[in-house]
Design a protein around this motif. Structure first.
Motif, short mmCIF file in Angstrom:
data_model
loop_
_atom_site.label_atom_id
_atom_site.label_comp_id
_atom_site.label_asym_id
_atom_site.label_seq_id
_atom_site.Cartn_x
_atom_site.Cartn_y
_atom_site.Cartn_z
N ALA A 60 0.83 -1.20 0.00
CA ALA A 60 0.00 0.00 0.00
C ALA A 60 0.87 1.26 0.00
O ALA A 60 0.61 2.21 -0.75
CB ALA A 60 -0.93 0.00 1.21
N VAL A 61 1.92 1.25 0.84
CA VAL A 61 2.81 2.41 0.89
C VAL A 61 3.58 2.54 -0.41
O VAL A 61 3.78 3.66 -0.92
CB VAL A 61 3.79 2.29 2.08
N PHE A 64 1.39 4.13 -2.97
CA PHE A 64 1.23 5.56 -2.72
C PHE A 64 2.48 6.32 -3.14
O PHE A 64 2.39 7.42 -3.71
CB PHE A 64 0.94 5.83 -1.24
N SER A 68 2.27 9.17 -5.83
CA SER A 68 2.28 10.48 -5.19
C SER A 68 2.53 11.62 -6.17
O SER A 68 2.03 12.74 -5.97
CB SER A 68 3.34 10.50 -4.07
N VAL A 117 8.44 10.54 -1.15
CA VAL A 117 7.09 10.95 -1.53
C VAL A 117 7.01 12.47 -1.68
O VAL A 117 6.42 12.98 -2.64
CB VAL A 117 6.06 10.45 -0.50
N TRP A 430 -4.45 8.09 -10.48
CA TRP A 430 -4.03 7.86 -9.10
C TRP A 430 -4.65 6.58 -8.54
O TRP A 430 -3.96 5.77 -7.91
CB TRP A 430 -4.40 9.06 -8.23
N VAL A 434 -2.22 3.54 -7.42
CA VAL A 434 -2.05 3.24 -6.01
C VAL A 434 -2.64 1.88 -5.64
O VAL A 434 -2.23 1.26 -4.64
CB VAL A 434 -2.68 4.36 -5.15
N SER A 435 -3.57 1.38 -6.44
CA SER A 435 -4.24 0.13 -6.09
C SER A 435 -3.53 -1.11 -6.63
O SER A 435 -3.73 -2.22 -6.11
CB SER A 435 -5.68 0.14 -6.61
#
Length: 480
Positions: A60-61, A64, A68, A117, A430, A434-435
């Motif tokens: 997940a991070v 992101f 970002s 990020v 995004w 991100v997914s």
């Protein structure tokens, strides 16, 4: 990306300047913003696995961190028009170049994922600025007879930037023996991937000092003498006064676009606005950026080593360039709608093929993470399908969506509608970006199955709601 800066209608009554070198040179320099856009977006591809292990982050991070930059891009795109109208087109380009440079240094020397990020977002703001100002400036300085061809340099520059970033990633990883390995001065190869962006950022910033300001901006600021000289260089001396008066007239009728202009009977918006949003969302929901952001770790996950994965990614980017050239050649010949239909059908078939291959592959589960293993013909089939997917997208939904967004909206709502559609595209980008890491761990077959469903829905969407705009004057577009 969209053009948020309103453009004048300047008659081209001068000589045929189709072969004039000055507008071509100026447009090519401005289009370097698109190259940096593509480079910044894709350079993280070769660094993803190294970032994951270096900072010990979850999926997940990681998602992101990759996505970002898109948050910054959304902000940069919204601000670009205002900055350009207040401070000038060249200043906006130079701010974008500076942000690219800061981002390159910040991400290259990042000491934790939070720093990474932060500077990815800074670079994203530069992406947003460049994605708006480059096509706006090119349109404003181009003679009418070559405006379409010069405007296409932006899209071409983006895909060339993607290719350049992936080629650099491959070369640096190969020199170091892997993206995690040290290369020069005690820095790992993945850090040099980000630092490599300093070169095009500096070149872009320097070259913007060699091109003129937009005549439209100069007229708006009352600098008529400067505008007259630039228009004479770009378009020839004949009819200069008429051009300046045309720009003045356009400026006199312009007003700041408002989202209130988009209100209509279809769930609060005009139907044409929903069509623009639908085009933007489907362009991203078919999963194209999964290929360009994550392809190296994707191919590693199914059994290819890092070097082979980066080679595959570079080949894919070359395919993307070639198919973009095809789209540029044919979009005015066979039309926008047929290309979208062909592209949707091709994407649906290739994505379904990839979904089936990954869903039927043998798997192993380590620490709760399911990893497929392609055997026999599964690897070649998946590889061919992935590249044919890029072919289908590159000759249709990649460039054609932006052509339609520039043409389909009526003049009175074009700027506001483009702003909303561009926002929807960044948001969709995004979400997909991100997914994907989490979806990959759950099931690659399910992931590509979802993208395949979106491709089928995009086909139905075009068949039902998208109208052909080839050959129609912009003034003839209907908001109903």
């Amino acid at each position: 990306m969209s053009n948020h800066v309103a453009l004048p209608t300047v008659p081209d009554t001068g000589p045929d300047t189709a072969g004039a070198p000055v507008p071509v040179r100026i447009a090519a320099i401005a289009a370097l913003g698109g190259l940096l856009f593509g480079f910044d977006s894709a350079v993280i591809n070769g660094a993803v696995s190294a970032i994951e292990s270096r900072f010990a982050v979850s999926s997940a991070v990681l998602g992101f961190a990759v996505a970002s930059a898109l948050l910054g891009a959304a902000g940069g795109a919204v601000l670009a028009g205002r900055i350009a109208d207040r401070y000038g087109r060249l200043t906006t380009m130079q701010v974008a170049a500076a942000m690219f440079l800061v981002s390159a240094l910040g991400t290259g020397f990042a000491f934790n994922v939070e720093t990474l990020v932060l500077f990815r977002i800074v670079g994203g703001v530069g992406v947003g600025l460049a994605s708006v100002i480059a096509p706006a400036y090119i349109a404003e300085i181009s003679p009418a007879r070559v405006r379409g061809r010069l405007g296409s340099l932006q899209q071409l520059a983006i895909v060339v930037g993607i290719f350049a970033a992936l080629l650099v990633d491959y070369a640096l990883a190969a020199l170091a023996g892997g993206s995690r390995e040290e290369l020069w001065f005690g820095l790992e190869a993945w850090r040099w991937m980000f630092l490599s962006m300093t070169v095009p950022a500096l070149v872009y910033g320097f070259l913007t000092l060699t091109i003129p300001e937009s005549p439209r901006y100069l007229v708006a600021k009352g600098r008529i003498g400067e505008a007259r000289g630039i228009l004479g260089t770009l378009l020839g001396e004949q009819g200069i006064d008429l051009r300046i008066e045309s720009i003045r007239a356009t400026l006199g009728h312009e007003r700041t676009p408002s989202l209130r202009d988009l209100r209509g009977p279809a769930l609060g918006l005009l139907p044409i606005v929903w069509i623009g949003i639908g085009l933007s969302v489907f362009q991203q929901f078919v999963g194209i950026n999964v290929i360009f952001y994550y392809s190296s770790i994707l191919w590693q996950a199914v059994g290819f080593d890092e070097n082979s994965s980066l080679v595959i990614t570079v080949v894919t980017s070359v395919v993307n360039i070639a198919t973009t050239l095809v789209a540029i050649a044919f979009v005015d010949r066979i039309g926008r709608r047929p290309l979208l239909i062909i592209g949707s059908a091709g994407m649906a078939v290739t994505l379904t093929t990839m979904a089936v291959v990954f869903a039927t592959a043998s798997t192993t589960v380590v620490d709760g993470v399911t990893t497929p293993h392609l055997t026999g013909l599964q690897g070649p089939i998946a590889l061919i399908a992935a590249n044919l997917f890029v072919v289908a997208f590159g000759m249709s939904w990649g460039p054609v969506v932006w052509v339609l967004l520039g043409e389909a909206f009526p003049n009175r709502i074009r700027a506001a509608a483009l702003s909303l559609a561009a926002g929807a595209q960044w948001a969709a980008n995004w979400v997909i970006t991100v997914s994907f890491p989490a979806m990959k761990e759950l099931s690659l077959g399910l992931s590509y199955g979802f993208y395949a469903v979106c491709a089928v829905l995009s086909l139905l969407f075009v068949l039902r709601w998208v109208k052909e705009t080839k050959g129609r004057e912009l003034e003839d577009m209907d908001a109903a």
